[in-house]
Motif scaffolding. Sequence first.
Motif, PDB file in Angstrom:
ATOM      1  N   ARG A 108       0.694  -1.248   0.031  1.00 54.44           N
ATOM      2  CA  ARG A 108      -0.018   0.006  -0.012  1.00 54.44           C
ATOM      3  C   ARG A 108       0.772   1.022   0.143  1.00 54.44           C
ATOM      4  O   ARG A 108       1.985   1.202   0.544  1.00 54.44           O
ATOM      5  N   ALA A 109       0.548   2.292  -0.697  1.00 55.14           N
ATOM      6  CA  ALA A 109       1.066   3.554  -0.733  1.00 55.14           C
ATOM      7  C   ALA A 109       1.275   4.190   0.845  1.00 55.14           C
ATOM      8  O   ALA A 109       0.194   3.979   1.708  1.00 55.14           O
ATOM      9  N   VAL A 110       2.506   4.712   1.000  1.00 56.42           N
ATOM     10  CA  VAL A 110       2.887   5.273   2.273  1.00 56.42           C
ATOM     11  C   VAL A 110       3.128   6.792   2.312  1.00 56.42           C
ATOM     12  O   VAL A 110       3.614   7.238   1.136  1.00 56.42           O
ATOM     13  N   GLY A 111       2.935   7.428   3.205  1.00 50.55           N
ATOM     14  CA  GLY A 111       3.595   9.009   3.562  1.00 50.55           C
ATOM     15  C   GLY A 111       2.838   9.708   2.791  1.00 50.55           C
ATOM     16  O   GLY A 111       1.832   9.788   1.945  1.00 50.55           O
ATOM     17  N   PRO A 112       3.329  11.129   2.642  1.00 52.18           N
ATOM     18  CA  PRO A 112       2.617  12.325   2.111  1.00 52.18           C
ATOM     19  C   PRO A 112       2.764  12.172   0.686  1.00 52.18           C
ATOM     20  O   PRO A 112       1.893  13.043  -0.150  1.00 52.18           O
ATOM     21  N   MET A 113       3.570  11.694   0.116  1.00 54.73           N
ATOM     22  CA  MET A 113       3.788  11.598  -1.587  1.00 54.73           C
ATOM     23  C   MET A 113       3.141  10.005  -1.872  1.00 54.73           C
ATOM     24  O   MET A 113       3.043   9.740  -3.016  1.00 54.73           O
ATOM     25  N   GLN A 114       2.753   9.388  -0.933  1.00 56.62           N
ATOM     26  CA  GLN A 114       1.965   8.068  -1.382  1.00 56.62           C
ATOM     27  C   GLN A 114       2.639   7.185  -2.260  1.00 56.62           C
ATOM     28  O   GLN A 114       2.558   6.711  -3.391  1.00 56.62           O
ATOM     29  N   LEU A 115       3.899   6.667  -1.677  1.00 58.74           N
ATOM     30  CA  LEU A 115       5.009   5.783  -2.428  1.00 58.74           C
ATOM     31  C   LEU A 115       4.516   4.522  -2.229  1.00 58.74           C
ATOM     32  O   LEU A 115       4.444   4.252  -0.780  1.00 58.74           O
ATOM     33  N   ILE A 116       4.620   3.742  -3.075  1.00 61.13           N
ATOM     34  CA  ILE A 116       4.434   2.170  -2.789  1.00 61.13           C
ATOM     35  C   ILE A 116       5.891   1.620  -2.327  1.00 61.13           C
ATOM     36  O   ILE A 116       6.925   2.310  -2.653  1.00 61.13           O
ATOM     37  N   PRO A 117       5.950   0.653  -1.588  1.00 59.95           N
ATOM     38  CA  PRO A 117       7.333   0.250  -1.300  1.00 59.95           C
ATOM     39  C   PRO A 117       8.291  -0.070  -2.129  1.00 59.95           C
ATOM     40  O   PRO A 117       9.385   0.489  -1.922  1.00 59.95           O
ATOM     41  N   GLN A 118       7.883  -0.401  -3.322  1.00 62.72           N
ATOM     42  CA  GLN A 118       8.771  -0.928  -4.423  1.00 62.72           C
ATOM     43  C   GLN A 118       9.344   0.448  -4.838  1.00 62.72           C
ATOM     44  O   GLN A 118      10.604   0.585  -5.322  1.00 62.72           O
ATOM     45  N   THR A 119       8.671   1.318  -5.129  1.00 57.13           N
ATOM     46  CA  THR A 119       9.127   2.938  -5.432  1.00 57.13           C
ATOM     47  C   THR A 119      10.240   3.197  -4.356  1.00 57.13           C
ATOM     48  O   THR A 119      11.498   3.790  -4.797  1.00 57.13           O
ATOM     49  N   TRP A 120       9.779   3.294  -3.041  1.00 52.17           N
ATOM     50  CA  TRP A 120      10.862   3.647  -1.959  1.00 52.17           C
ATOM     51  C   TRP A 120      12.069   2.866  -2.156  1.00 52.17           C
ATOM     52  O   TRP A 120      13.079   3.495  -1.770  1.00 52.17           O
ATOM     53  N   ALA A 121      11.890   1.557  -2.350  1.00 57.23           N
ATOM     54  CA  ALA A 121      13.100   0.959  -2.490  1.00 57.23           C
ATOM     55  C   ALA A 121      14.062   1.043  -3.593  1.00 57.23           C
ATOM     56  O   ALA A 121      15.179   1.029  -3.525  1.00 57.23           O
ATOM     57  N   SER A 122      13.449   1.787  -4.683  1.00 57.38           N
ATOM     58  CA  SER A 122      14.552   2.142  -5.900  1.00 57.38           C
ATOM     59  C   SER A 122      14.797   3.468  -5.465  1.00 57.38           C
ATOM     60  O   SER A 122      15.993   3.784  -5.867  1.00 57.38           O
ATOM     61  N   TRP A 123      14.267   4.310  -4.654  1.00 56.30           N
ATOM     62  CA  TRP A 123      14.610   5.600  -4.632  1.00 56.30           C
ATOM     63  C   TRP A 123      14.760   6.137  -3.340  1.00 56.30           C
ATOM     64  O   TRP A 123      14.170   7.164  -2.805  1.00 56.30           O
TER      65      TRP A 123
END
Length: 137
Positions: free
Chosen positions: A53-68
């Motif tokens: 599920r998306a997280v935080g104020p920018m609604q990043l999914i964990p896969q995106t956060w792991a990449s960046w």
Amino acid sequence: LVESDHGSFGGSSIGPDFTVTPPIYGVVLDGGETEHIPDSDGGAVDGISDYDRAVGPMQLIPQTWASWPSDGNGDEIGDPQNIADAAIAAANHMCRASGGMSTPDGWRAGIAAYNSGGDYLRKVATAAQRYLDEAAG
């Protein structure tokens, strides 16, 4: 504005360290009325271990956060619940996907990499124009 109403979604607010409290979590991406995204992080980023599920104020999914993963506020801690960190991660994701955000087509491609819905693109474009108009005075 489009993702979390400037970090205020669900009664959250952005603190002096740029972290939202309480944390912001999006809907579970179980494929019902959403994308189907099986768990990619064992719940480490989004707190659940069956789907992402998306997280935080920018609604990043964990896969995106792991990449960046990013540290936009210089505290040496990357946190997707921190607006400074999340904004850098989102910008990196969109810029990489777009091939360049300086053209209309590149801008659209960057936004589509974040969320491919046409209604979403219109909301982001409207918000961006409003920010531009306000900055121009």
